[in-house]
Write an enzyme that holds these catalytic residues in place. Sequence first.
Site: not given
Length: 330
Positions: A134, A138, A189, A242, A252-254, A279
Amino acid sequence: MKVVVLGSGSWGCALANVLADNDQEVIVWGICKEEIDDINTNHKNSKYFDAILSDKIKATMDIECIKDADVLLLGIPSQAIEEVCNKIEAHSTKPAIIINVSKGFHPTTHERLSVVIDKNLSSKSKKAIVSLIGPSHAEEVVIRLMTCLNAVSDDIEAAKVVQRLFSNSYFRVYTNTDVIGAEIGVAIKNIMAIASGVLTGIGQGDNAKAALMTRGLAEMTRYGIFYGANPNTYLGLDGVGDLIVTCTSVHSRNFQAGLAIGKAGSAVDFLAHNTKTVEGIKACKIVYEEAIKNNISMPITSEVYKVLYEGKDCYQAINDLMNRELKEEF
C-alpha cells in the site's frame, strides 16, 4: 511470536521497527555486514536514514535465524525472491506465514510475486502467503508518521494475523482478499510514478500530474480487470492510494528516476549510470509486453516503455500522448 525480516534494507528495517514497537520478537537477516553491524551496534541503518531503530531489533547474517520462526517477512527486491525462497526452503523447520512486501513481477515468467513465492516454497516452509502493500515510504514509517496498508491474501485468517501483528497508533492495516488486483495495482503505479517524474522534470505542473494519475488509474484498472481483479480494489489503498503517494513524493525512487530522465530529455544517460533498484523500469517492460499480447489499451505505459527501452525523446512521447485521436473519457 517470532518474526524474521529477510532483508536489511530501508523497508525491512522500518517494518522491523513497527514490530519492535508492538513488542514482537524480531530479527533482521541481511547479507551486508556494515548494515548488520550498524543495526546491532548503533541501532541505525545509516545507509538509508538517520532515524534511531528500536534496541529490541537484533540483526544477523546467519540464515539459521529463520528456524522456528512463526512469520518470515521478505523485504527484498523482486529479483531476489527466488534465491531467498530457496534459502527458506533449505533452512526452515516449520511452516511460517510468509509476508511479501515487494512490488513487481517475475522478470521472465511475468508472474505476480505471491505466485512466485508459492511455487518456490513447499508446505514444509509456508503456512500462508500475505502481501503487506500500500501507500508507504520507509523514511516516514521509521519515524512513526501515520501510514495505512493492506494485508492481502487468499487466506483471510492469515491476513488478520498480519493485521494484528503490525497495527498500532501510527500504522493501521486493513485486509483484502483481491490478491490479483492489489498486486497488479502496486506494480503498475511504479510505471506511472516514472511518468510523473518525467512530467516534473520537463517543467509541467499540477494539472498534468493530476491528469496522469487519473488516466494512469484507468490503465491500472483496465489491466487488472483483464486478469480478474475486482475494480473496487483500484479505489483503495493498493490502487489510487499507492498511485498518489508514489507519483507525488520525493521519497519515491520511481519518481526520482523519472525526474532525472525528464530533466535530461531522455532515459539514455540515466539507464547508463543508475545503480539503484527502480522497480517501475522492470515492471514497465513486463506490463507493456503483456498489454500488447492481450490487446489491452495502455497508452501511458506504452510511451514510458518507448522512453525507457527505445530511446524515445520525452517531449515527443508526451506530444504523442496529447495528440492521440480524441475520445470519450469512459
